[in-house]
Every structure is written in structure tokens, then in C-alpha cells.
Design an enzyme around this catalytic site. Structure first.
Site, PDB file in Angstrom:
ATOM      1  N   TYR A   1       7.686  11.340   3.326  1.00 30.04           N
ATOM      2  CA  TYR A   1       7.243  12.350   4.295  1.00 30.04           C
ATOM      3  C   TYR A   1       8.377  13.373   4.392  1.00 30.04           C
ATOM      4  CZ  TYR A   1       3.493   9.255   6.011  1.00 30.04           C
ATOM      5  OH  TYR A   1       2.371   8.476   6.126  1.00 30.04           O
TER       6      TYR A   1
ATOM      7  N   HIS B   1       3.830  -2.091   0.203  1.00 31.31           N
ATOM      8  CA  HIS B   1       4.973  -1.251   0.574  1.00 31.31           C
ATOM      9  C   HIS B   1       5.688  -1.795   1.811  1.00 31.31           C
ATOM     10  CE1 HIS B   1       3.782   2.730  -1.589  1.00 31.31           C
ATOM     11  NE2 HIS B   1       3.702   1.680  -2.366  1.00 31.31           N
TER      12      HIS B   1
ATOM     13  N   TYR C   1       3.756   2.512  12.859  1.00 30.25           N
ATOM     14  CA  TYR C   1       3.277   2.889  11.523  1.00 30.25           C
ATOM     15  C   TYR C   1       2.583   1.707  10.852  1.00 30.25           C
ATOM     16  CZ  TYR C   1       3.168   5.218   7.010  1.00 30.25           C
ATOM     17  OH  TYR C   1       2.746   5.798   5.836  1.00 30.25           O
TER      18      TYR C   1
ATOM     19  N   LYS D   1      -3.692   6.733  10.086  1.00 32.13           N
ATOM     20  CA  LYS D   1      -4.350   5.838  11.041  1.00 32.13           C
ATOM     21  C   LYS D   1      -5.876   5.853  11.004  1.00 32.13           C
ATOM     22  CE  LYS D   1      -0.829   3.992  12.969  1.00 32.13           C
ATOM     23  NZ  LYS D   1      -0.454   2.969  11.997  1.00 32.13           N
TER      24      LYS D   1
ATOM     25  N   PRO E   1      -4.082  13.208   9.563  1.00 34.08           N
ATOM     26  CA  PRO E   1      -3.764  12.149   8.600  1.00 34.08           C
ATOM     27  C   PRO E   1      -2.286  11.749   8.542  1.00 34.08           C
ATOM     28  CG  PRO E   1      -4.193  14.226   7.460  1.00 34.08           C
ATOM     29  CD  PRO E   1      -4.511  14.462   8.903  1.00 34.08           C
TER      30      PRO E   1
END
Ligand code: PHB
Length: 377
Positions: free
Chosen positions: A186, A57, A370, A282, A278
Site C-alpha cells: 500500500y 500472506h 486488517y 473488507k 476497497p
């Protein structure tokens, strides 16, 4: 991973595992690997299946006010994330370690540590056959999770802990249905956060923010799907495809940090030392980074006799861990409904989401954290 890194450095290990091999290999857990975690798998020669099966991704979507905005993570950082289930990583690492003659002992119970004050600590445990057994060693790595015996083996007087509980939980499902989108979504929504993620091209993983004390019995599959459609869909997005729900559970949300991560000959790594919510994906990546640092410290010690990296372990690992803890807390704070949609908080979240998705600096700040900051070893 620690056992692999040490084996490659010629250092002998014994892994004591509480569960059965089958349990370790099938339990559904995290799914998103940072590039640095894949690099570690590469270092130990465990990427054959990963490169065949993992989905690569280059970005994620932030969804708010009914629209999705892509953050181009590969474009800004040159690095990618990989979708590959934690249980698949565990499966690959167990198979490789056993094939290399490594010593993994499954179904160990009643583990305790003696002699942390000496140069040769001893682990006592009951083995799979029910026999009391001992292992005497140079060092103990406490990679036994939040509920393990390692952290409580450290005297309370030397430990400092930092705890942050969140006023909500996640309800997670695994669905046999193709992904809504090839990348993660998200979603900030006035009725609560939602996350769309996946395990493969035929298996979706979806999460909903729910009440902290929510009872899973209140959530029929129909109710879950209806809420997922409501929070994740919009005019410009294709409809979410429903499929059989193979697994559903409620996940608590917590931030918890232990300082220091070492007491004498016991070194904590992963969830035994820290828990992150979550939202930033991480937890597993942080555990892998901890053991990369720890392995290098042991290697230096056995190669040169110098303890300087062992002495630096806690501070080095904690620098990264606090970065991940702060990032996970921030991603959570940015995207969840706190205290009944407090009007000001909600508007401030939307303003920050707008900033992140419209400013290069804003997007880069999210992207580089991220995808994972480099591991300092
Ligand atoms: C997952 O794939 O299970 C996952 C991905 C990203 C997150 C949390 C969970 O932030």
C-alpha cells in the site's frame, strides 16, 4: 455461502441469481480473504482447491517517503490473509451447492417481493426461459448487491442511510506478470495512492488513485505502467515487472451504510446493506460475516422456534459492519491524496504512517482489524 450454511442445518433454500453461471464465475472482483472467511469455507467443506491454490500472506507493506515498512500481521495476531479471487470462491460454492442437490436458478430477471407484511412473502421473477414464476417462502435474504431490489423494497420511512463519497476513484488493472513482492504494498505517494496486489504467482493486480471523473480512455497501458513505476518503486525495491494488461477498469470509492438491516421477513446482507471503499479489503469478507450471523439466526429459529437471534441480527451485523466501514474509511484517509496535497493533511498522514510502522501498539491496531476481528454469531 448462506445457502450452504443453511443446507448443512437442514434448511431448504432457493437462490435466485440475475446473471449467468459463467458471468458469476469469471467476473474479476475482490481477492483478499480474511482468516475468518477461510474458516467459513472450511465449515461448508469448500476448501479443497483453496488450500491448493491460495497464497497465504502473513503481512503487508506500507510504503511512504520512498521506503516500504512491513506490518507483521501473523506475528502480532497469529492469523493470516489468503489471496484467492472472489470468482474462485463463487466457482467452488456453486459447484458444491449443485453437486449437493441445491437449487440455484440463474438468469432470473424482474424480481419483486410481495407480502412482506405476511408470514409467507412471495418472490416473483421471470426465469431464464422467459416465464413468469413465483416462489413463496418463510424468509427472504437480500444478498443482491448495492443495485439489487431488496433495499428499495424496504419503506424509506424505516431506513436510515449514511453516505460518504470520496474525491477520487481507483484505476485497476490485471496484468500477466509475476508479483513485485510476495506481499501487498500500500503506497502513500504525493501524486496519489497506489496498491500492488496479486491473484497468483503469475498474475498481478495493481491500482492507482485517479480523479473521481477519470475517463479510462485517457490511460494507455504505457501511461499506467509509468505511473505505477513512479508511485511503487524505490531504490531498495526491485523494479515492477510489466506484462500484458488483461483487464482495466475504474472503480468508484464510496462508504454507504443502511440501518437497520432487516424489515419484517426481509434480511439484508452484504453490499445490499453496505458499501466500503476497497482500501481495507473488507467488502467480500463483511458480506461473508453477515451471512454467518444470519445463518445462525435461522438455525436457532428452526431448531427452537425462538426469534431472538433473528431480532438481534441487524444490531449484531451492524456492529461488525460499522467497524469495517470505519476501518476502510481510515485506511483510505491515511493513504490517499485529498484536495491537491493539502500540506497539513499530507504531513499528518506521514506522521501517522510513521507511528503505525514504528510503534507496536500502532501496528497491532492496524493488524488486528486488517486480518479481521472475530465473527460474533
Ligand atoms: C485485491 O487483491 O484486489 C485487493 C487487495 C487488497 C485491497 C484491495 C484490493 O485493499
Amino acid at each position: 455461502m448462506l445457502a450452504h450454511l443453511l443446507r448443512l442445518a437442514g434448511i431448504e433454500t432457493i437462490v435466485l441469481e440475475a446473471r449467468t453461471r459463467d458471468y458469476c464465475e469469471t467476473r474479476i472482483r475482490a481477492g483478499l480473504m480474511e482468516q475468518g472467511s477461510v474458516d467459513l469455507m472450511e465449515e461448508v467443506g469448500a476448501t479443497e482447491r483453496l488450500h491448493r491454490e491460495a497464497l497465504v500472506h502473513g503481512g503487508i507493506y506500507l510504503r511512504f517517503n520512498g521506503r516500504s515498512h512491513r506490518i507483521d500481521i501473523h506475528g502480532t495476531t497469529g492469523r493470516s490473509m489468503y489471496i484467492y479471487g472472489q470468482q474462485e470462491i463463487v466457482k467452488d460454492l456453486i459447484a458444491l451447492q449443485l453437486a449437493a442437490g441445491g437449487d440455484i436458478r440463474f438468469e432470473c430477471s424482474d424480481v419483486s417481493i410481495d407480502g412482506l407484511d405476511s408470514d409467507r412473502p412471495t418472490l416473483r421473477y421471470v426465469d431464464a426461459a422467459g416465464d413468469e414464476t413465483r416462489v413463496t417462502c418463510d424468509f427472504v435474504a437480500g444478498c443482491d448487491g448495492f443495485h439489487g431490489m431488496s433495499r428499495p423494497a424496504i419503506p424509506e420511512s424505516v431506513l436510515q442511510t449514511y453516505d460518504r463519497q470520496y474525491p477520487f476513484a481507483w484505476l485497476g488493472i490485471l496484468s500477466e506478470s509475476p508479483p513485485l513482492d510476495p506481499e501487498l504494498v500500500y503506497a502513500h505517494h504525493p501524486d496519489g495512492f497506489a496498491l500492488f496486489t496479486m491473484r497468483s504467482n503469475t498474475m498481478s493486480r495493481l491500482y492507482l488513485q485517479v480523479a473521481v471523473d477519470e475517463d479510462i480512455a485517457n490511460w494507455s497501458d504505457d501511461r499506467i505502467w509509468s505511473e505505477l513505476h513512479h508511485r511503487l518503486e524505490g531504490e531498495e525495491t526491485p523494479p515492477l515487472i510489466e506484462g500484458p494488461v488483461l483487464q482495466k477498469s475504474i472503480l468508484p470509492m464510496r462508504s454507504f451504510m443502511t440501518v437497520p438491516m432487516r424489515f419484517r421477513r426481509l434480511f439484508l446482507a452484504g453490499d445490499s446493506a453496505h458499501i466500503v471503499p476497497p482500501t481495507g479489503a473488507k467488502g467480500m469478507n463483511l458480506a461473508l460475516a453477515d451471512v454467518a450471523v444470519l445463518a445462525r439466526a435461522f438455525e436457532t429459529f428452526y431448531a427452537t422456534g425462538s426469534e431472538h437471534k433473528l431480532d438481534a441480527y441487524s444490531a449484531t451485523a451492524l456492529r461488525r459492519a460499522w467497524g469495517a466501514a470505519r476501518f476502510s474509511w481510515w485506511m483510505t484517509s491515511l493513504t490517499h491524496v485529498f484536495n491537491d496535497r493539502l500540506a497539513f493533511d499530507n504531513m499528518a498522514q506521514l506522521s501517522e504512517l510513521h507511528y503505525i510502522t514504528s510503534s507496536r501498539a500502532g501496528a497491532e491496531t492496524l493488524a488486528e482489524q486488517y486480518v479481521g476481528l472475530p465473527i460474533e454469531r
